[in-house]
Design a protein around this motif. Sequence first.
Motif, PDB file in Angstrom:
ATOM      1  N   SER A   1       0.817  -1.219   0.000  1.00  0.00           N
ATOM      2  CA  SER A   1       0.000   0.000   0.000  1.00  0.00           C
ATOM      3  C   SER A   1       0.850   1.268   0.000  1.00  0.00           C
ATOM      4  O   SER A   1       0.329   2.371  -0.163  1.00  0.00           O
ATOM      5  N   GLN A   2       2.171   1.106   0.206  1.00  0.00           N
ATOM      6  CA  GLN A   2       3.043   2.276   0.277  1.00  0.00           C
ATOM      7  C   GLN A   2       3.162   2.948  -1.090  1.00  0.00           C
ATOM      8  O   GLN A   2       3.111   2.283  -2.129  1.00  0.00           O
ATOM      9  N   PRO A   3       3.326   4.252  -1.095  1.00  0.00           N
ATOM     10  CA  PRO A   3       3.521   4.945  -2.381  1.00  0.00           C
ATOM     11  C   PRO A   3       4.819   4.501  -3.045  1.00  0.00           C
ATOM     12  O   PRO A   3       5.731   3.988  -2.389  1.00  0.00           O
ATOM     13  N   TYR A   4       4.894   4.716  -4.339  1.00  0.00           N
ATOM     14  CA  TYR A   4       6.040   4.271  -5.132  1.00  0.00           C
ATOM     15  C   TYR A   4       7.363   4.819  -4.583  1.00  0.00           C
ATOM     16  O   TYR A   4       8.391   4.133  -4.626  1.00  0.00           O
ATOM     17  N   GLU A   5       7.342   6.033  -4.053  1.00  0.00           N
ATOM     18  CA  GLU A   5       8.558   6.653  -3.526  1.00  0.00           C
ATOM     19  C   GLU A   5       9.190   5.816  -2.419  1.00  0.00           C
ATOM     20  O   GLU A   5      10.409   5.820  -2.242  1.00  0.00           O
ATOM     21  N   TYR A   6       8.358   5.102  -1.652  1.00  0.00           N
ATOM     22  CA  TYR A   6       8.855   4.307  -0.534  1.00  0.00           C
ATOM     23  C   TYR A   6       9.855   3.244  -1.001  1.00  0.00           C
ATOM     24  O   TYR A   6      10.800   2.910  -0.289  1.00  0.00           O
ATOM     25  N   PHE A   7       9.657   2.718  -2.219  1.00  0.00           N
ATOM     26  CA  PHE A   7      10.465   1.613  -2.704  1.00  0.00           C
ATOM     27  C   PHE A   7      11.728   2.054  -3.430  1.00  0.00           C
ATOM     28  O   PHE A   7      12.544   1.208  -3.799  1.00  0.00           O
ATOM     29  N   LEU A   8      11.896   3.351  -3.626  1.00  0.00           N
ATOM     30  CA  LEU A   8      13.001   3.819  -4.454  1.00  0.00           C
ATOM     31  C   LEU A   8      14.360   3.474  -3.866  1.00  0.00           C
ATOM     32  O   LEU A   8      15.308   3.191  -4.597  1.00  0.00           O
ATOM     33  N   ASN A   9      14.478   3.512  -2.536  1.00  0.00           N
ATOM     34  CA  ASN A   9      15.771   3.233  -1.904  1.00  0.00           C
ATOM     35  C   ASN A   9      15.734   1.975  -1.051  1.00  0.00           C
ATOM     36  O   ASN A   9      16.506   1.825  -0.096  1.00  0.00           O
ATOM     37  N   LYS A  10      14.820   1.059  -1.386  1.00  0.00           N
ATOM     38  CA  LYS A  10      14.691  -0.177  -0.621  1.00  0.00           C
ATOM     39  C   LYS A  10      15.195  -1.369  -1.426  1.00  0.00           C
ATOM     40  O   LYS A  10      15.153  -1.370  -2.643  1.00  0.00           O
ATOM     41  N   LYS A  11      15.671  -2.383  -0.686  1.00  0.00           N
ATOM     42  CA  LYS A  11      16.038  -3.645  -1.319  1.00  0.00           C
ATOM     43  C   LYS A  11      14.850  -4.591  -1.204  1.00  0.00           C
ATOM     44  O   LYS A  11      14.362  -4.859  -0.106  1.00  0.00           O
ATOM     45  N   TYR A  12      14.395  -5.099  -2.352  1.00  0.00           N
ATOM     46  CA  TYR A  12      13.237  -5.986  -2.342  1.00  0.00           C
ATOM     47  C   TYR A  12      13.516  -7.269  -1.559  1.00  0.00           C
ATOM     48  O   TYR A  12      12.615  -7.841  -0.942  1.00  0.00           O
ATOM     49  N   ASN A  13      14.778  -7.716  -1.556  1.00  0.00           N
ATOM     50  CA  ASN A  13      15.121  -8.929  -0.815  1.00  0.00           C
ATOM     51  C   ASN A  13      14.891  -8.756   0.676  1.00  0.00           C
ATOM     52  O   ASN A  13      14.538  -9.704   1.378  1.00  0.00           O
ATOM     53  N   ASP A  14      15.104  -7.518   1.185  1.00  0.00           N
ATOM     54  CA  ASP A  14      14.904  -7.272   2.610  1.00  0.00           C
ATOM     55  C   ASP A  14      13.450  -7.472   3.005  1.00  0.00           C
ATOM     56  O   ASP A  14      13.146  -7.920   4.115  1.00  0.00           O
ATOM     57  N   PHE A  15      12.528  -7.128   2.096  1.00  0.00           N
ATOM     58  CA  PHE A  15      11.108  -7.304   2.404  1.00  0.00           C
ATOM     59  C   PHE A  15      10.782  -8.777   2.577  1.00  0.00           C
ATOM     60  O   PHE A  15      10.084  -9.166   3.521  1.00  0.00           O
ATOM     61  N   SER A  16      11.261  -9.613   1.661  1.00  0.00           N
ATOM     62  CA  SER A  16      10.948 -11.036   1.753  1.00  0.00           C
ATOM     63  C   SER A  16      11.560 -11.643   3.008  1.00  0.00           C
ATOM     64  O   SER A  16      10.932 -12.461   3.690  1.00  0.00           O
ATOM     65  N   THR A  17      12.791 -11.216   3.353  1.00  0.00           N
ATOM     66  CA  THR A  17      13.420 -11.719   4.573  1.00  0.00           C
ATOM     67  C   THR A  17      12.633 -11.301   5.801  1.00  0.00           C
ATOM     68  O   THR A  17      12.395 -12.109   6.714  1.00  0.00           O
TER      69      THR A  17
ATOM     70  N   GLY B   1      15.579  13.031 -17.016  1.00  0.00           N
ATOM     71  CA  GLY B   1      14.261  13.236 -16.413  1.00  0.00           C
ATOM     72  C   GLY B   1      13.114  12.619 -17.182  1.00  0.00           C
ATOM     73  O   GLY B   1      11.944  12.836 -16.827  1.00  0.00           O
ATOM     74  N   LYS B   2      13.405  11.819 -18.209  1.00  0.00           N
ATOM     75  CA  LYS B   2      12.339  11.250 -19.050  1.00  0.00           C
ATOM     76  C   LYS B   2      11.453  10.282 -18.263  1.00  0.00           C
ATOM     77  O   LYS B   2      10.227  10.411 -18.254  1.00  0.00           O
ATOM     78  N   THR B   3      12.077   9.311 -17.604  1.00  0.00           N
ATOM     79  CA  THR B   3      11.301   8.302 -16.874  1.00  0.00           C
ATOM     80  C   THR B   3      10.592   8.918 -15.669  1.00  0.00           C
ATOM     81  O   THR B   3       9.451   8.554 -15.358  1.00  0.00           O
ATOM     82  N   THR B   4      11.243   9.869 -15.005  1.00  0.00           N
ATOM     83  CA  THR B   4      10.599  10.534 -13.862  1.00  0.00           C
ATOM     84  C   THR B   4       9.365  11.307 -14.321  1.00  0.00           C
ATOM     85  O   THR B   4       8.343  11.330 -13.632  1.00  0.00           O
ATOM     86  N   THR B   5       9.443  11.915 -15.497  1.00  0.00           N
ATOM     87  CA  THR B   5       8.276  12.607 -16.061  1.00  0.00           C
ATOM     88  C   THR B   5       7.165  11.609 -16.374  1.00  0.00           C
ATOM     89  O   THR B   5       5.977  11.867 -16.117  1.00  0.00           O
ATOM     90  N   ALA B   6       7.556  10.451 -16.933  1.00  0.00           N
ATOM     91  CA  ALA B   6       6.561   9.404 -17.203  1.00  0.00           C
ATOM     92  C   ALA B   6       5.890   8.951 -15.909  1.00  0.00           C
ATOM     93  O   ALA B   6       4.668   8.718 -15.872  1.00  0.00           O
ATOM     94  N   ASN B   7       6.665   8.835 -14.819  1.00  0.00           N
ATOM     95  CA  ASN B   7       6.091   8.450 -13.523  1.00  0.00           C
ATOM     96  C   ASN B   7       5.120   9.504 -13.002  1.00  0.00           C
ATOM     97  O   ASN B   7       4.166   9.184 -12.287  1.00  0.00           O
ATOM     98  N   GLN B   8       5.350  10.763 -13.354  1.00  0.00           N
ATOM     99  CA  GLN B   8       4.400  11.819 -12.994  1.00  0.00           C
ATOM    100  C   GLN B   8       3.091  11.641 -13.768  1.00  0.00           C
ATOM    101  O   GLN B   8       2.001  11.818 -13.213  1.00  0.00           O
ATOM    102  N   LEU B   9       3.205  11.277 -15.036  1.00  0.00           N
ATOM    103  CA  LEU B   9       1.999  11.034 -15.833  1.00  0.00           C
ATOM    104  C   LEU B   9       1.192   9.863 -15.285  1.00  0.00           C
ATOM    105  O   LEU B   9      -0.038   9.845 -15.365  1.00  0.00           O
ATOM    106  N   LEU B  10       1.886   8.890 -14.721  1.00  0.00           N
ATOM    107  CA  LEU B  10       1.223   7.704 -14.165  1.00  0.00           C
ATOM    108  C   LEU B  10       0.790   7.902 -12.712  1.00  0.00           C
ATOM    109  O   LEU B  10       0.218   6.987 -12.113  1.00  0.00           O
ATOM    110  N   CYS B  11       1.075   9.072 -12.147  1.00  0.00           N
ATOM    111  CA  CYS B  11       0.758   9.363 -10.730  1.00  0.00           C
ATOM    112  C   CYS B  11       1.475   8.409  -9.774  1.00  0.00           C
ATOM    113  O   CYS B  11       0.964   8.109  -8.684  1.00  0.00           O
ATOM    114  N   LEU B  12       2.637   7.912 -10.166  1.00  0.00           N
ATOM    115  CA  LEU B  12       3.431   7.078  -9.272  1.00  0.00           C
ATOM    116  C   LEU B  12       4.225   7.933  -8.291  1.00  0.00           C
ATOM    117  O   LEU B  12       4.546   7.496  -7.185  1.00  0.00           O
ATOM    118  N   LEU B  13       4.557   9.131  -8.703  1.00  0.00           N
ATOM    119  CA  LEU B  13       5.276  10.072  -7.852  1.00  0.00           C
ATOM    120  C   LEU B  13       4.418  11.307  -7.630  1.00  0.00           C
ATOM    121  O   LEU B  13       3.777  11.799  -8.559  1.00  0.00           O
TER     122      LEU B  13
END
Length: 590
Positions: free
Chosen positions: A94-110, A376-388
């Motif tokens: 449920s966390q916003p996309y920004e929460y995952f930007l500096n996280k390791k996905y492996n840590d979540f599973s552990t 800034g191309k992908t970050t702009t795309a994330n703005q269009l998708l409301c991920l950020l």
Amino acid sequence: MPLAAIGGLAEVAVVALISTLFTLVAGQPNSAPIPFNEFLPDDPKLKVISIIILYIGMNWSSSFIKIFQKICQERIRVLVWFDLSKRAQKNIISQPYEYFLNKKYNDFSTSVLINIERVSSAIVLPIMHLTSSLFVVSFLTITILSISKSSGPYLIISLLTFYSLITFIITPYIRFANRQRILLEREKSNILQESVRTIIDVHLTNSESYFAKKYSDISSESFPFFWKSRVLPDLPRALIEPFGITLIFTIGLLPYLSGNQPRNLIEIVPFLATIAVSALKLTAPLQQAFGAFTRLRAGIPDLEVALKLIELPYHKRKLLDNEKTVSSKGIEPRNYIKLNHVKYKYPTSNKLVLDDINITIPVGSRVAFVGKTGSGKTTTANQLLCLLQPTSGSLQVDGINVSESEVSAWQSNCAYVPQSINLLNSNVVENVAYGLEADDIELDRVWESLEAAQIADLVSELPMGLYTEIGDNGIRLSGGQRQRLALARAFYRKSKLLILDEATSALDNQTEAEVMDAIELIGRRCTIVVIAHRLSTIMRSDYIYEFDHGTVKAAGNYQELLEKSQSFKEMINIAKTKLREDDIEHFLES
């Protein structure tokens, strides 16, 4: 609670019966008769046999009560584990996309699979053990005090003092060992998953020994912490039993050996036997109580990790099945999509990565974002998708700002195909109809999507067709096949905004042309934003935005940008050179 109390009373009954039995065998008067003594026969032999039968029966009853109590405790532990892991997983996704930007996905599973399980084992279960043990200890302590009025308090106080002292000494070592174990477990999990995820690179670079050594080094480093975290909590339990036996016989025999209270040895045997049995019965729940307390303290590091996930704020998205939420049709773009003076900086940075972005995308158009990596191309795309969430500015649909309550509805109108594809470890149909139950999947629509992505022929030749397993992240498919499957997923959604982030980079020129032709056919039914470097993709676009350092450097159609942007012209010349090289290579291959 009731089971613990019944178990405690059963243990008291066993001690009372053994006390009466030893007294009768020694020929001593039964100074403390059992409550149902009047129901026993008067004949000494029959009385002994009756007490033995009762003693055996009470031991069986006590054991069955313990088994049933353990079953109940384990059921509660597993239920708590399931509930906490479900809550943690629910909070994470449920966390916003920004929460995952500096996280390791492996840590979540552990954390979810290991640390929360340990919380149930090292926190929840010990609490239940501690509670049930306290009942038994309380009842047996009262029994010992009533049997040995003068020596009983010394025995109980000595046991508690001895255990408390050992626990106080070793607890810091247990906590340190557990914290190190958690850190090293995460590192081991990361190494294992990274080596498996990059298995092609591992083989091509002959890096098997590198990862094997890295894993072995971490294992060696973690070895002492693993065994210490297991052994140290059991140390007080292992020492208290022999200490208790030594204490019992010392207290019981001291008056006899000192001669201050001249008594025959046979006279103190029932007393010693009763106290010894009582202490043995007391040792097990005391060990369990002390062990539970030690595990509780040792489990604090695991609890701290689990609480970070469980206490994450739950961001309740306004889902489409909520009657109060606007429908996807209600926010469907009809004229244009616009980023209005959007600025953005990442939560951990003060530097703007997007600075005053103004972009208008007409509905049904094809727009290209071009520029250097990190512009800034992908970050702009994330703005269009409301991920950020923009630091300032807004996303507008037909001139109206998309509010937070409308994000879910807007995202249901969007599809995104990244360069780095993520596929489910499942079959083809579940990857195309992503996130849908089997009964809700339209197979005809799946085939249409596969055909549009130029992969239907391949799927039809697979052993089980749509239901063929593709392996972890599509490892059984080639890079181009994985990208086409991801495109099919986007086509299945029939989205109004389709963003392709280098989505055809793994395709050969011919397949890319076929895919782009398919996109052309459906393109006027949706708006397409392409992040690309390929000349053929850029030239097909109605409008192009050139990015540089988080700003729009230039905008216009292909010809206009060639005339007014030197950097765009240089980029196109490089692309043309690459295109000629590809054509020559293709000619030589043919």
